[in-house]
Design a protein around this motif. Structure first.
Motif, short mmCIF file in Angstrom:
data_model
loop_
_atom_site.label_atom_id
_atom_site.label_comp_id
_atom_site.label_asym_id
_atom_site.label_seq_id
_atom_site.Cartn_x
_atom_site.Cartn_y
_atom_site.Cartn_z
N ASP A 85 59.10 -21.02 -34.59
CA ASP A 85 58.01 -20.59 -33.71
C ASP A 85 57.05 -19.65 -34.42
N HIS A 86 57.38 -19.19 -35.62
CA HIS A 86 56.49 -18.34 -36.41
C HIS A 86 55.73 -19.12 -37.48
N ALA A 87 55.87 -20.45 -37.48
CA ALA A 87 55.24 -21.27 -38.51
C ALA A 87 53.86 -21.77 -38.09
N ASP A 88 53.46 -21.52 -36.86
CA ASP A 88 52.14 -21.96 -36.40
C ASP A 88 51.09 -20.94 -36.83
N ALA A 134 49.20 -23.09 -45.29
CA ALA A 134 50.26 -23.73 -44.51
C ALA A 134 51.63 -23.46 -45.12
N SER A 135 51.73 -23.45 -46.46
CA SER A 135 53.01 -23.20 -47.13
C SER A 135 53.51 -21.78 -46.86
N VAL A 152 50.03 -10.34 -46.44
CA VAL A 152 50.17 -10.84 -47.81
C VAL A 152 49.50 -12.21 -47.94
N ALA A 153 49.78 -13.09 -47.00
CA ALA A 153 49.22 -14.44 -47.06
C ALA A 153 47.70 -14.43 -46.95
N ASP A 168 53.04 -20.71 -51.92
CA ASP A 168 52.00 -21.67 -52.32
C ASP A 168 52.05 -21.96 -53.82
N GLY A 169 53.07 -21.48 -54.50
CA GLY A 169 53.25 -21.79 -55.91
C GLY A 169 52.87 -20.69 -56.88
#
Length: 138
Positions: free
Chosen positions: A57-60, A44-45, A35-36, A101-102
């Motif tokens: 650990d899944h945010a990198d 990054a958001s 999706v991203a 991301d808004g």
């Protein structure tokens, strides 16, 4: 907004420790990346939203998004064994990633609709969740 949405959705599979929950968490990560990435790259958001859902650990940023996306079909197939309510909850969680991301782009919407269809979850879950997030009092 993300924390409010998480509280409303009772994210049980995100907290449980069993095979079903593991299957859904792996799919959420891969589907969240799909999706991203749909609108030209992973923001990054959006990674932060995945990190809030799945753990820091899944945010990198992953090193090889296309390789990870290659696992999507198999993970969707595995999730078809999971109860419908859990699959619908996962689709709701995807909307959090998309909106992180808004905004939700048309490309992100199409990817979520496709994943919902493949999980045998109605596309209305995507639309109702997004609409509810945009107009929480209506």
């Amino acid at each position: 907004m993300i924390e409010r949405d998480l509280q409303l959705m009772e994210p049980s599979y995100l907290e449980e420790k069993n095979q079903t929950s593991d299957t859904l968490r792996r799919l959420l990560y891969t589907a969240g990346l799909a999706v991203a990435a749909a609108s030209g790259g992973v923001e990054a958001s959006e990674l932060e939203a995945l990190g809030r859902l799945l753990g820091s650990d899944h945010a990198d940023e992953p090193t090889d998004v296309p390789k990870l996306l290659g696992d999507l079909d198999g993970r969707i197939q595995a999730a078809l064994e999971v109860p419908l309510r859990n699959r619908a909850q996962l689709i709701q969680h995807l909307t959090i990633v998309a909106a992180a991301d808004g905004s939700v782009s048309e490309e992100e919407l199409h990817v979520m609709e496709d994943i919902a269809r493949r999980l045998e979850v109605g596309a209305q879950v995507v639309h109702q969740t997004i609409r509810g997030a945009m107009h929480p009092i209506d």
